[in-house]
Write a protein that holds these residues in place. Structure first.
Motif, PDB file in Angstrom:
ATOM      1  N   GLU A 162      62.013 -21.366  51.784  1.00  0.00           N
ATOM      2  CA  GLU A 162      61.248 -22.330  52.586  1.00  0.00           C
ATOM      3  C   GLU A 162      62.169 -23.480  52.971  1.00  0.00           C
ATOM      4  O   GLU A 162      62.876 -24.023  52.119  1.00  0.00           O
ATOM      5  CB  GLU A 162      60.046 -22.839  51.775  1.00  0.00           C
ATOM      6  N   ASP A 163      62.184 -23.856  54.245  1.00  0.00           N
ATOM      7  CA  ASP A 163      63.095 -24.899  54.704  1.00  0.00           C
ATOM      8  C   ASP A 163      62.493 -26.298  54.620  1.00  0.00           C
ATOM      9  O   ASP A 163      63.228 -27.282  54.616  1.00  0.00           O
ATOM     10  CB  ASP A 163      63.534 -24.612  56.146  1.00  0.00           C
ATOM     11  N   ASN A 164      61.165 -26.415  54.552  1.00  0.00           N
ATOM     12  CA  ASN A 164      60.505 -27.709  54.539  1.00  0.00           C
ATOM     13  C   ASN A 164      60.365 -28.211  53.098  1.00  0.00           C
ATOM     14  O   ASN A 164      59.765 -27.542  52.255  1.00  0.00           O
ATOM     15  CB  ASN A 164      59.128 -27.591  55.206  1.00  0.00           C
ATOM     16  N   LEU A 165      60.897 -29.400  52.820  1.00  0.00           N
ATOM     17  CA  LEU A 165      60.904 -29.924  51.455  1.00  0.00           C
ATOM     18  C   LEU A 165      59.493 -30.156  50.930  1.00  0.00           C
ATOM     19  O   LEU A 165      59.200 -29.894  49.751  1.00  0.00           O
ATOM     20  CB  LEU A 165      61.702 -31.236  51.393  1.00  0.00           C
ATOM     21  N   GLN A 169      57.999 -26.876  50.032  1.00  0.00           N
ATOM     22  CA  GLN A 169      58.587 -26.404  48.769  1.00  0.00           C
ATOM     23  C   GLN A 169      57.841 -27.017  47.581  1.00  0.00           C
ATOM     24  O   GLN A 169      57.473 -26.315  46.629  1.00  0.00           O
ATOM     25  CB  GLN A 169      60.062 -26.777  48.699  1.00  0.00           C
ATOM     26  N   VAL A 186      64.826 -21.912  44.694  1.00  0.00           N
ATOM     27  CA  VAL A 186      64.509 -22.268  46.080  1.00  0.00           C
ATOM     28  C   VAL A 186      65.701 -21.984  46.979  1.00  0.00           C
ATOM     29  O   VAL A 186      66.835 -22.333  46.649  1.00  0.00           O
ATOM     30  CB  VAL A 186      64.113 -23.756  46.194  1.00  0.00           C
ATOM     31  N   ALA A 187      65.441 -21.346  48.096  1.00  0.00           N
ATOM     32  CA  ALA A 187      66.426 -21.156  49.159  1.00  0.00           C
ATOM     33  C   ALA A 187      65.896 -21.840  50.412  1.00  0.00           C
ATOM     34  O   ALA A 187      64.721 -21.707  50.750  1.00  0.00           O
ATOM     35  CB  ALA A 187      66.663 -19.665  49.424  1.00  0.00           C
ATOM     36  N   ASN A 188      66.752 -22.576  51.111  1.00  0.00           N
ATOM     37  CA  ASN A 188      66.319 -23.374  52.258  1.00  0.00           C
ATOM     38  C   ASN A 188      66.296 -22.612  53.569  1.00  0.00           C
ATOM     39  O   ASN A 188      65.808 -23.133  54.579  1.00  0.00           O
ATOM     40  CB  ASN A 188      67.225 -24.602  52.398  1.00  0.00           C
ATOM     41  N   ASN A 189      66.827 -21.410  53.580  1.00  0.00           N
ATOM     42  CA  ASN A 189      66.791 -20.569  54.776  1.00  0.00           C
ATOM     43  C   ASN A 189      67.082 -19.123  54.383  1.00  0.00           C
ATOM     44  O   ASN A 189      67.374 -18.838  53.213  1.00  0.00           O
ATOM     45  CB  ASN A 189      67.798 -21.053  55.834  1.00  0.00           C
ATOM     46  N   GLU A 237      70.594 -18.428  52.712  1.00  0.00           N
ATOM     47  CA  GLU A 237      70.636 -18.808  51.292  1.00  0.00           C
ATOM     48  C   GLU A 237      69.875 -17.799  50.444  1.00  0.00           C
ATOM     49  O   GLU A 237      70.280 -17.475  49.320  1.00  0.00           O
ATOM     50  CB  GLU A 237      70.041 -20.208  51.096  1.00  0.00           C
ATOM     51  N   ASP A 241      59.092 -17.709  53.861  1.00  0.00           N
ATOM     52  CA  ASP A 241      58.624 -18.360  55.078  1.00  0.00           C
ATOM     53  C   ASP A 241      59.194 -17.590  56.273  1.00  0.00           C
ATOM     54  O   ASP A 241      60.138 -16.806  56.137  1.00  0.00           O
ATOM     55  CB  ASP A 241      59.081 -19.824  55.102  1.00  0.00           C
ATOM     56  N   MET A 246      62.586 -20.490  60.114  1.00  0.00           N
ATOM     57  CA  MET A 246      63.595 -21.258  59.384  1.00  0.00           C
ATOM     58  C   MET A 246      64.879 -21.306  60.203  1.00  0.00           C
ATOM     59  O   MET A 246      65.132 -20.403  61.005  1.00  0.00           O
ATOM     60  CB  MET A 246      63.871 -20.617  58.018  1.00  0.00           C
TER      61      MET A 246
END
Length: 570
Positions: A447-450, A453, A469-472, A475, A491, A494
């Motif tokens: 998920e890219d949105n903090l 997350q 957690v992976a931001n995209n 990752e 998600d 992203m």
């Protein structure tokens, strides 16, 4: 009557082609079939009355026309060979009539010829060919010393028809071009509107999901009665807003099937079907589902379990939503129809204790028809057809899919017991002691949105062992290559790499390394019609649209962990 004639002559049966191509083919069909019979009949008559030369020429022209027509019908299309052979044949017959002394018949052909060539070749090219033909006709007439005035009248009549045909086709082509541009503008406007609604829906759903999840978490804390009333009002208003968003989004539909590379991995057929049935547990008491494996049906196959699961998900969902009886029984049976050295052809049958009619739009909602259409298209993509039949008060869906024989056979035999027809959906489950406890599960959240997350972590952190957690998507691939996760929460929208691409890459890696597939759940604000199917087609196991209830996510995670642990066991 004329419609039947058109249906007979239109051998391609594709009514979506350009109007000019369609008219040209029909015109060519008329000339080749009806004209061919006429020429053959006239030739026979001429031969019977003693006109040998003319009779032979007409008969040969008729046979040639009929032969071209029959070949085109067999190929189900007219090709360039058909057009030019017909045009050359027309020219030869006309000149032959002139040569043998049948000037009147040749003159008639001079009038018809420009129209014929314009339809075959278009206005410009048809005019050039017609002009060459008329010059040849006039020269031949002079050589044969035919009546000069008659020749001039014939040629001038042909030139007049050439101009009339050219003007008519040119005007129509301009009108069609204008209409095509208007249609293109309308389609672009519709696409822009759909994209706007899709983006708006996505942007609204994300904060809505945060409000719903945090509201539910806050509502479970120690609030006084006044605070609790306020919170319940907030949640009720949020739910109403969710319904409004759903109503707006339902106006935008997408029935396309994503063109994805099929998986080719070893999977447990019984487990895939069990897993699919598990997803319907607890939704309603209005149906029972049972499995009925065929004798000696192999349980380990090689192929695409994601597509198989998607077929059954959409088809069973359509059956349940379209049922007319108060309670129905759904029996899923499967057996090997044919076995070769490398393949199994497995026939699947879904027997429903209700009379269902998906062919009538009046009796079905758009969602029912959408799910049924998606199942049909997926089966068609696999090379078969979804057959529907009715026996007494039962509806039977049947289709056959081909799978490779598993390249790696597990040492242990299948310990799962087949489910009888009397068992309900609650009894269709994998042995409990095989299940991975959710508390021991390692989760990867992509998920890219903090804020999103934090929302998901707050929702499930007390229920699982660990959350990375992976931001995209990129990752996520890096972490997937380093750590074995029990479930991935993915998600869709992203940066760098979206969830669809990441899922495809993960499935390709698993296929290449012969790894056990990791369950992937899409958690996304993409909630328009077709988004769920797009996610499943990319290789995901489940789909949840925002806003979602935490209990729904937890239940889906538990179901996938049970099925995944069964695959590990085997």
């Amino acid at each position: 009557m004329y419609k039947r004639v058109i249906d007979f002559l239109e051998i391609g049966k594709d009514k979506t082609v350009h109007w000019f191509v369609r008219c040209r083919d029909i015109f060519l069909g008329v000339f080749l079939s009806i004209g061919g019979f006429f020429l053959l009949f006239a030739g026979i008559v001429f031969l019977l009355i003693g006109y040998l030369n003319g009779g032979v020429i007409l008969a040969i022209g008729g046979i040639l026309a009929l032969a071209i027509y029959l070949i085109a019908r067999k190929r189900k299309s007219y090709d360039l060979y058909s057009y030019w052979t017909a045009g050359v044949g027309f020219s030869l017959v006309t000149l032959a009539l002139l040569y043998t002394g049948y000037s009147e018949a040749g003159a008639v052909f001079c009038v018809v010829y420009p129209v014929f060539m314009a339809m075959l070749s278009g206005a410009k090219r048809g005019s050039i060919i017609t002009f060459v033909f008329l010059v040849a006709y006039f020269v031949c007439g002079l050589i044969l010393k035919n009546d000069l005035l008659f020749l001039l009248i014939s040629v001038l009549s042909g030139i007049v028809m050439m101009f009339i045909s050219g003007v008519f086709l040119t005007v129509n082509e301009e009108l069609v071009a204008v209409n095509d541009n208007k249609i293109s503008d309308i389609q672009k406007e519709e696409q822009d509107k759909n994209e706007f609604i899709s983006q708006l829906s996505h942007q609204i759903r994300t904060p809505l999901n945060n409000i719903v999840v945090i509201g539910n978490l806050l509502n479970e804390t120690q609030l006084n009665q006044r605070q609790k009333d306020w919170m319940e009002t907030i949640l009720a208003s949020t739910n109403n807003l969710v319904n409004v968003v759903n109503m707006i989004a339902s106006k935008v539909t997408s029935t396309g099937i994503a063109d994805t590379k099929p998986l080719n991995i070893v999977f447990n057929l019984q487990t895939v079907l069990n897993n699919t049935i598990q997803l319907f547990i607890g939704q309603s008491n209005d149906y029972n589902i049972g499995l009925k494996p065929g004798a000696e049906t192999p349980y380990m196959l090689e192929g695409d379990p994601v597509q198989l699961k998607q077929i059954f998900l959409t088809l069973i969902d359509a059956v349940i939503k379209n049922k007319k009886a108060e309670k129905i029984n759904i029996i899923i049976s499967y057996r090997v129809r044919q076995e070769t050295e490398r393949l199994y052809d497995v026939t699947f049958e879904i027997r429903v204790s209700d009379y269902l009619d998906f062919e009538s739009r009046d009796n079905n909602s758009d969602t029912d028809l959408l799910n049924y259409s998606i199942s049909s298209k997926l089966i068609a993509m696999s090379g078969d057809k979804l057959n529907v039949s009715h026996k007494n008060d039962f509806t039977v869906f049947q289709f056959t899919l081909s799978f490779k024989k598993a390249s790696v056979i597990p040492k242990e035999k299948n310990t799962e017991m087949p489910v009888s027809e009397e068992q309900s959906v609650e009894t269709v489950s994998v042995t409990d002691n095989l299940a991975v406890d959710l508390k021991e599960a390692d989760i990867l959240l992509v998920e890219d949105n903090l804020i999103n997350q934090k929302i998901v972590i707050l929702s499930i952190q007390k229920l699982v062992k660990n959350i990375d957690v992976a931001n995209n998507g990129q990752e996520a691939l890096d972490k997937f290559g380093q750590t074995k996760y029990d479930i991935i929460l993915m998600d869709i929208q992203m940066p760098i790499m979206d969830g669809i691409q990441a899922t495809k890459r993960i499935r390709e890696t698993e296929s290449e390394k012969n790894m056990v597939p990791t369950p992937i759940i899409a958690i996304t604000a993409n909630a328009l019609a077709g988004d769920r199917e797009h996610c499943l087609a990319s290789g995901m196991d489940e789909y949840i649209s925002k806003p979602f209830q935490v209990e729904v996510l937890v239940n889906k995670m538990k179901s996938l962990l049970v099925a995944g642990s069964s695959i590990h066991h085997h």
